[in-house]
Design a protein around this motif. Structure first.
Motif, PDB file in Angstrom:
ATOM      1  N   GLU A  20      -8.576  12.814   3.422  1.00 26.60           N
ATOM      2  CA  GLU A  20      -9.234  11.762   2.653  1.00 26.60           C
ATOM      3  C   GLU A  20      -8.465  11.334   1.398  1.00 26.60           C
ATOM      4  OE1 GLU A  20     -11.883   9.981   3.376  1.00 26.60           O
ATOM      5  OE2 GLU A  20     -12.282  11.044   5.238  1.00 26.60           O
ATOM      6  N   TRP A  21      -7.715  12.249   0.773  1.00 32.57           N
ATOM      7  CA  TRP A  21      -7.114  11.948  -0.515  1.00 32.57           C
ATOM      8  C   TRP A  21      -6.137  10.770  -0.474  1.00 32.57           C
ATOM      9  CZ3 TRP A  21      -9.435  13.616  -4.629  1.00 32.57           C
ATOM     10  CH2 TRP A  21      -8.847  13.411  -5.859  1.00 32.57           C
ATOM     11  N   PRO A  22      -5.288  10.630   0.545  1.00 32.33           N
ATOM     12  CA  PRO A  22      -4.400   9.450   0.556  1.00 32.33           C
ATOM     13  C   PRO A  22      -5.163   8.127   0.603  1.00 32.33           C
ATOM     14  CG  PRO A  22      -3.603  11.097   2.089  1.00 32.33           C
ATOM     15  CD  PRO A  22      -4.944  11.569   1.607  1.00 32.33           C
ATOM     16  N   LYS A  23      -6.326   8.110   1.212  1.00 29.09           N
ATOM     17  CA  LYS A  23      -7.140   6.891   1.276  1.00 29.09           C
ATOM     18  C   LYS A  23      -7.791   6.586  -0.063  1.00 29.09           C
ATOM     19  CE  LYS A  23      -8.484   7.844   6.042  1.00 29.09           C
ATOM     20  NZ  LYS A  23      -9.602   8.098   6.936  1.00 29.09           N
ATOM     21  N   MET A  24      -7.831   7.550  -0.953  1.00 30.62           N
ATOM     22  CA  MET A  24      -8.563   7.399  -2.208  1.00 30.62           C
ATOM     23  C   MET A  24      -7.658   6.988  -3.377  1.00 30.62           C
ATOM     24  SD  MET A  24     -11.121  10.648  -1.892  1.00 30.62           S
ATOM     25  CE  MET A  24     -12.122  10.165  -3.276  1.00 30.62           C
ATOM     26  N   LYS A  25      -6.439   6.546  -3.111  1.00 31.75           N
ATOM     27  CA  LYS A  25      -5.519   6.178  -4.199  1.00 31.75           C
ATOM     28  C   LYS A  25      -6.053   5.018  -5.029  1.00 31.75           C
ATOM     29  CE  LYS A  25      -1.326   7.973  -2.204  1.00 31.75           C
ATOM     30  NZ  LYS A  25       0.009   7.710  -1.726  1.00 31.75           N
ATOM     31  N   GLN A  26      -6.721   4.084  -4.428  1.00 35.18           N
ATOM     32  CA  GLN A  26      -7.217   2.893  -5.121  1.00 35.18           C
ATOM     33  C   GLN A  26      -8.616   3.082  -5.701  1.00 35.18           C
ATOM     34  OE1 GLN A  26      -5.080   0.537  -5.584  1.00 35.18           O
ATOM     35  NE2 GLN A  26      -3.564   1.394  -4.194  1.00 35.18           N
ATOM     36  N   LYS A  29     -11.373   6.994 -10.804  1.00 30.11           N
ATOM     37  CA  LYS A  29     -11.377   8.432 -11.080  1.00 30.11           C
ATOM     38  C   LYS A  29     -12.782   9.020 -10.975  1.00 30.11           C
ATOM     39  CE  LYS A  29      -9.789  11.793 -14.443  1.00 30.11           C
ATOM     40  NZ  LYS A  29      -9.176  12.023 -15.737  1.00 30.11           N
ATOM     41  N   LYS A  32     -13.486   9.809  -7.374  1.00 30.84           N
ATOM     42  CA  LYS A  32     -12.726  10.978  -6.948  1.00 30.84           C
ATOM     43  C   LYS A  32     -13.381  12.257  -7.461  1.00 30.84           C
ATOM     44  CE  LYS A  32      -8.250   8.692  -6.817  1.00 30.84           C
ATOM     45  NZ  LYS A  32      -6.911   8.634  -7.401  1.00 30.84           N
TER      46      LYS A  32
END
Length: 79
Positions: A20-26, A29, A32
């Motif tokens: 999931e973390w790569p999809k959450m770049k945009q 905070k 997250k």
């Protein structure tokens, strides 16, 4: 809790974060942080054997049982 269960749950948590973390770049905070907190709550609950734990009624009975003795004897003081 068995060590195999602990390591399995921890590994699954690692896979979820890695997926999931790569999809959450945009994502902001705050979102997250909420994701991590909810994942940690789920991980913490997975560490307990919830099927064999005492329920809320048992816990309340344990807490309030000493007060029942006081109430049965008449309160124990006053005017």
């Amino acid at each position: 809790m068995k060590w195999g269960d602990f390591l399995g749950v921890t590994a699954m948590m690692g896979f979820i974060i890695a997926y999931e973390w790569p999809k959450m770049k945009q994502i902001p905070k705050k979102d997250k942080t909420a994701f991590v907190i909810l994942l940690m709550i789920g991980w913490g609950l997975a560490m307990f054997d919830l099927q064999h734990m005492a329920g809320p009624a048992t816990i309340l009975e344990y807490v309030f049982k000493p007060f029942s003795k006081i109430l049965e004897t008449g309160g124990g003081g006053g005017a």
